[in-house]
Design a protein around this motif. Structure first.
Motif, PDB file in Angstrom:
ATOM      1  N   ASP A   1       0.852  -1.174   0.000  1.00 52.24           N
ATOM      2  CA  ASP A   1       0.000   0.000   0.000  1.00 52.24           C
ATOM      3  C   ASP A   1       0.891   1.228   0.000  1.00 52.24           C
ATOM      4  O   ASP A   1       1.826   1.312   0.795  1.00 52.24           O
ATOM      5  CB  ASP A   1      -0.904   0.000   1.230  1.00 52.24           C
ATOM      6  N   GLY A   2       0.636   2.160  -0.898  1.00 52.88           N
ATOM      7  CA  GLY A   2       1.383   3.405  -0.921  1.00 52.88           C
ATOM      8  C   GLY A   2       2.255   3.571  -2.137  1.00 52.88           C
ATOM      9  O   GLY A   2       2.605   4.693  -2.503  1.00 52.88           O
ATOM     10  N   ILE A   3       2.650   2.477  -2.805  1.00 51.29           N
ATOM     11  CA  ILE A   3       3.463   2.535  -4.017  1.00 51.29           C
ATOM     12  C   ILE A   3       2.953   1.472  -4.972  1.00 51.29           C
ATOM     13  O   ILE A   3       2.812   0.312  -4.591  1.00 51.29           O
ATOM     14  CB  ILE A   3       4.959   2.273  -3.723  1.00 51.29           C
ATOM     15  N   VAL A   4       2.703   1.845  -6.237  1.00 50.66           N
ATOM     16  CA  VAL A   4       2.196   0.870  -7.193  1.00 50.66           C
ATOM     17  C   VAL A   4       2.658   1.241  -8.597  1.00 50.66           C
ATOM     18  O   VAL A   4       2.687   2.415  -8.970  1.00 50.66           O
ATOM     19  CB  VAL A   4       0.651   0.785  -7.130  1.00 50.66           C
ATOM     20  N   LEU A   5       3.058   0.237  -9.365  1.00 49.12           N
ATOM     21  CA  LEU A   5       3.457   0.433 -10.748  1.00 49.12           C
ATOM     22  C   LEU A   5       2.239   0.419 -11.667  1.00 49.12           C
ATOM     23  O   LEU A   5       1.260  -0.289 -11.413  1.00 49.12           O
ATOM     24  CB  LEU A   5       4.412  -0.680 -11.191  1.00 49.12           C
ATOM     25  N   THR A   6       2.287   1.193 -12.750  1.00 46.26           N
ATOM     26  CA  THR A   6       1.245   1.125 -13.763  1.00 46.26           C
ATOM     27  C   THR A   6       1.366  -0.199 -14.527  1.00 46.26           C
ATOM     28  O   THR A   6       2.424  -0.837 -14.510  1.00 46.26           O
ATOM     29  CB  THR A   6       1.361   2.305 -14.738  1.00 46.26           C
ATOM     30  N   PRO A   7       0.301  -0.665 -15.181  1.00 44.50           N
ATOM     31  CA  PRO A   7       0.347  -1.963 -15.863  1.00 44.50           C
ATOM     32  C   PRO A   7       1.481  -2.095 -16.877  1.00 44.50           C
ATOM     33  O   PRO A   7       2.050  -3.178 -17.033  1.00 44.50           O
ATOM     34  CB  PRO A   7      -1.027  -2.049 -16.537  1.00 44.50           C
ATOM     35  N   ASP A   8       1.825  -1.009 -17.584  1.00 47.79           N
ATOM     36  CA  ASP A   8       2.914  -1.086 -18.556  1.00 47.79           C
ATOM     37  C   ASP A   8       4.278  -0.823 -17.927  1.00 47.79           C
ATOM     38  O   ASP A   8       5.299  -0.797 -18.623  1.00 47.79           O
ATOM     39  CB  ASP A   8       2.680  -0.126 -19.726  1.00 47.79           C
TER      40      ASP A   8
ATOM     41  N   SER B 103       5.667   1.733 -16.898  1.00 48.22           N
ATOM     42  CA  SER B 103       6.357   2.954 -17.312  1.00 48.22           C
ATOM     43  C   SER B 103       6.325   4.037 -16.240  1.00 48.22           C
ATOM     44  O   SER B 103       7.167   4.950 -16.246  1.00 48.22           O
ATOM     45  CB  SER B 103       5.739   3.503 -18.601  1.00 48.22           C
ATOM     46  N   GLN B 104       5.362   3.934 -15.313  1.00 48.55           N
ATOM     47  CA  GLN B 104       5.222   4.940 -14.261  1.00 48.55           C
ATOM     48  C   GLN B 104       4.976   4.267 -12.920  1.00 48.55           C
ATOM     49  O   GLN B 104       4.528   3.119 -12.848  1.00 48.55           O
ATOM     50  CB  GLN B 104       4.045   5.874 -14.572  1.00 48.55           C
ATOM     51  N   VAL B 105       5.250   5.014 -11.867  1.00 48.68           N
ATOM     52  CA  VAL B 105       4.958   4.553 -10.519  1.00 48.68           C
ATOM     53  C   VAL B 105       4.134   5.620  -9.821  1.00 48.68           C
ATOM     54  O   VAL B 105       4.388   6.818  -9.950  1.00 48.68           O
ATOM     55  CB  VAL B 105       6.267   4.261  -9.737  1.00 48.68           C
ATOM     56  N   VAL B 106       3.095   5.180  -9.127  1.00 52.34           N
ATOM     57  CA  VAL B 106       2.220   6.058  -8.357  1.00 52.34           C
ATOM     58  C   VAL B 106       2.531   5.837  -6.884  1.00 52.34           C
ATOM     59  O   VAL B 106       2.611   4.695  -6.426  1.00 52.34           O
ATOM     60  CB  VAL B 106       0.734   5.745  -8.652  1.00 52.34           C
ATOM     61  N   PHE B 107       2.717   6.919  -6.131  1.00 48.82           N
ATOM     62  CA  PHE B 107       3.111   6.744  -4.733  1.00 48.82           C
ATOM     63  C   PHE B 107       2.588   7.873  -3.861  1.00 48.82           C
ATOM     64  O   PHE B 107       2.255   8.960  -4.338  1.00 48.82           O
ATOM     65  CB  PHE B 107       4.636   6.638  -4.605  1.00 48.82           C
ATOM     66  N   LEU B 108       2.502   7.571  -2.562  1.00 45.46           N
ATOM     67  CA  LEU B 108       2.055   8.538  -1.563  1.00 45.46           C
ATOM     68  C   LEU B 108       3.249   9.271  -0.967  1.00 45.46           C
ATOM     69  O   LEU B 108       4.279   8.661  -0.665  1.00 45.46           O
ATOM     70  CB  LEU B 108       1.301   7.829  -0.437  1.00 45.46           C
ATOM     71  N   VAL B 109       3.088  10.558  -0.783  1.00 46.84           N
ATOM     72  CA  VAL B 109       4.109  11.388  -0.148  1.00 46.84           C
ATOM     73  C   VAL B 109       3.520  11.993   1.115  1.00 46.84           C
ATOM     74  O   VAL B 109       2.417  12.554   1.099  1.00 46.84           O
ATOM     75  CB  VAL B 109       4.587  12.499  -1.101  1.00 46.84           C
TER      76      VAL B 109
END
Length: 445
Positions: free
Chosen positions: A141-148, A150-156
């Protein structure tokens, strides 16, 4: 008839080794820091089985770093930048990009799997901000890669630890971009499997669920006020088809939480999935699981019952394991990748003797015993078999999920063990155990 005998299996001992017990053992990790320290932690195989990654204080006691050992190599290499690595996870390996992401010192890094460059993805953050990450019973929880990948989504987490933000950064390096979410304070994030949107829980001030396009835009509230104050809980998942969000909440005036689902686009209000059933979870197992086909939700309840229900609430919940006596308990559960079978680990049949039971996900047949005594287990890569460590036979076993054949003894555990866990990848399964309750945690394969 199909059967699975993994090419290699890992057991727990004072270091990482390769080879079955009857074969020559090959050490996988480098020399550990001695006489103090020297722990191997968080080790896992990449999905294509090209690398074994592990976190260890291999060079200096209590300085945990990230190491990678290619399957074709005889030696591991350090891939982190030399600073402490506080968090790594198999879901943060971008194999198509040749990268592994990790957190160290509150910052997010991207490291080349082949030991090349390491780049920080959070250079634009102020010094007092930090990346927030956690392992929950449902996964990271807090960091996740996009399906391809190419990007990472994360909490700051900003200074003072009161305000959180969602950022997006390129996996290969580059400045992160903050999603503009006025009036919200994100605390947990889930990425839609199709990469279209980010779901998040926000305490503003009570906890509510939202979705926002990954590319940015207006956040849509998914949980209306029918739940009352502070009654929406932070446990939620997006189904594999990216259509619905399943979550726990209490209706106004209720004393227990229930399962609900709502369209991810917010086009309709939430529906109750299993009135009268309150899910349990946390720690060893998630509060619920969604089948891979996105059709059903499986949960264990406070009534000591396992249930399955359609994700849109279109049909009543069915009982998979009837309500058990008060001296019986669950230890965990799994859903087969083909969405047909639920595996439940419980001592329903014999008090204090936990074993895996199999039951059709639609409840069309009663639960049947699948294994001998065990509290461990992992599904094979093709989803046809379960691998587990027997508690009385003290060895690794494999059994077909359809129950068409008895369990097969694969290999003994070498040198004894205290606790067994598994990491699955490719055609290998790694199991590790500590010889004593206080470690060190090391492994054989």
């Amino acid at each position: 008839m199909h059967s699975l005998v993994p090419a290699r299996i890992a057991f727990a001992t004072p270091f990482l080794l390769a080879g079955l017990a009857s074969a020559q053992q090959i050490k996988l990790n480098g020399p550990l820091a001695r006489p103090l320290g020297g722990d191997v932690q968080d080790f896992f195989l990449t999905a294509d089985d090209g690398y074994l990654l592990y976190r260890a204080d291999q060079r200096t006691d209590d300085l945990f770093e990230l190491f990678a050992r290619p399957r074709t190599s005889v030696a591991p290499r350090r891939i982190s930048d030399g600073g402490p690595v506080t968090y790594s996870h198999p879901s943060l390996v971008a194999e198509s990009r040749g990268r592994a992401l990790y957190v160290g010192g509150g910052r997010l890094f991207s490291a080349a799997l082949d030991g090349g460059d390491v780049v920080e993805l959070t250079t634009a953050l102020p010094d007092e901000a930090s990346v927030w990450s956690s392992n929950t019973s449902a996964g990271p929880d807090g960091i996740v890669l996009t399906p391809d990948e190419s990007q990472v989504v994360f909490l700051v987490r900003q200074a003072g630890f009161q305000q959180y933000e969602i950022h997006v950064a390129p996996t290969l390096g580059g400045p992160s971009v903050r999603l503009d979410l006025p009036g919200t304070n994100p605390r947990h994030i889930r990425l839609a499997p199709d990469g279209s949107a980010v779901g998040f829980a926000s305490s503003t001030p009570k906890l509510e669920l939202y979705r926002v396009p990954l590319a940015g835009g207006t956040a849509v509230k998914l949980t209306p006020d029918l739940f009352g104050s502070d009654k929406v809980e932070d446990t939620f998942e997006i189904d594999p088809l990216s259509r619905r969000v399943v979550f726990r909440a209490q209706l106004a005036g209720a004393t227990r939480s229930e399962l609900f689902s709502v369209p991810l686009d917010g086009s309709a209000p939430p529906v109750r999935l299993a009135p009268g059933h309150s899910p349990i979870g946390g720690g060893l197992f998630p509060w619920f699981r969604i089948s891979a086909d996105g059709a059903r939700v499986v949960a264990l309840t406070k009534g000591r019952e396992a249930i399955s229900v359609s994700i849109d609430g279109g049909s009543p919940a069915v009982s998979l394991v009837p309500a058990m006596p008060s001296d019986r308990a669950f230890y965990g559960f799994l859903v087969s990748p083909d969405s047909t079978t639920v595996l439940v680990n419980t001592d329903l049949l014999v008090a204090s003797e936990y074993a895996w039971l199999r039951v059709p996900i639609d409840g069309s047949a009663p639960a049947a015993r699948l294994t001998g005594p065990t509290r461990s287990g992992v599904l094979s890569s093709d989803g046809a078999s379960l691998l587990y460590a027997g508690e009385t036979s003290f060895g690794i076993h494999t059994v077909l999920l359809d129950g068409s054949a008895p369990p097969v003894f694969v290999a003994p555990l070498v040198g004894g063990a205290y606790e067994i866990t598994f990491a699955n990848g490719g055609d290998r399964v790694i199991a590790h155990a500590a010889r004593t309750p206080d470690g060190p945690i090391e492994a054989l394969t």
